[in-house]
Design a protein around this motif. Structure first.
Motif, short mmCIF file in Angstrom:
data_model
loop_
_atom_site.label_atom_id
_atom_site.label_comp_id
_atom_site.label_asym_id
_atom_site.label_seq_id
_atom_site.Cartn_x
_atom_site.Cartn_y
_atom_site.Cartn_z
N THR A 33 0.84 -1.20 0.00
CA THR A 33 0.00 0.00 0.00
C THR A 33 0.87 1.24 0.00
O THR A 33 0.58 2.22 -0.70
CB THR A 33 -0.94 -0.01 1.22
OG1 THR A 33 -1.71 -1.21 1.20
CG2 THR A 33 -1.87 1.19 1.22
N ARG A 49 2.06 2.00 -3.44
CA ARG A 49 1.01 2.64 -4.25
C ARG A 49 0.89 4.12 -3.91
O ARG A 49 0.67 4.95 -4.80
CB ARG A 49 -0.33 1.96 -4.01
CG ARG A 49 -0.46 0.64 -4.73
CD ARG A 49 -1.79 -0.04 -4.50
NE ARG A 49 -2.94 0.83 -4.71
CZ ARG A 49 -4.09 0.69 -4.04
NH1 ARG A 49 -4.23 -0.27 -3.16
NH2 ARG A 49 -5.09 1.51 -4.28
N LEU A 97 -5.42 6.70 -1.58
CA LEU A 97 -5.22 5.52 -2.43
C LEU A 97 -6.11 5.58 -3.67
O LEU A 97 -5.68 5.24 -4.77
CB LEU A 97 -5.48 4.24 -1.65
CG LEU A 97 -4.41 3.87 -0.64
CD1 LEU A 97 -4.92 2.78 0.30
CD2 LEU A 97 -3.14 3.41 -1.35
#
Length: 105
Positions: free
Chosen positions: A33, A36, A85
């Motif tokens: 994560t 990203r 995100l």
């Protein structure tokens, strides 16, 4: 631009990326994560801006980390992390602008 200044720019970008990665790890974000979040131009700087704003609002870094993952009415009930995100740099800029407005109020 001289070769020396280009190298300094790259060194600065690398230092920002490392600092942003360490910050994200402190927030308890998983490695994939975190990758990203940091992929793309301007994202490390945005993450550091968010960190700066959170430090102004919360003395306790644990509380800041909890805020990142907590649902927020200002983002339609989505937490800041999910917004970042989903929307990338634009989401990060939105989170930073929200925090800056909170500081100013």
């Amino acid at each position: 631009m001289s070769i020396a200044s280009a190298q300094n720019d790259e060194d600065e970008k690398l230092a920002m990326a490392r600092a942003a990665a360490a910050l994200i790890a402190r927030w308890g974000v998983l490695s994939e994560t975190a990758a990203r979040l940091l992929e793309g131009e301007g994202r490390a700087a945005a993450m550091l801006g968010i960190h700066r704003a959170l430090r102004c609002i919360f003395v306790d870094s644990d509380r800041a980390a909890r805020w990142i993952g907590a649902p927020n009415e200002a983002f339609g009930g989505v937490c800041a992390l999910d917004l970042m995100l989903a929307d990338g740099l634009e989401g990060m800029q939105r989170v930073e602008a929200y925090l800056d407005a909170e500081i100013a109020s």
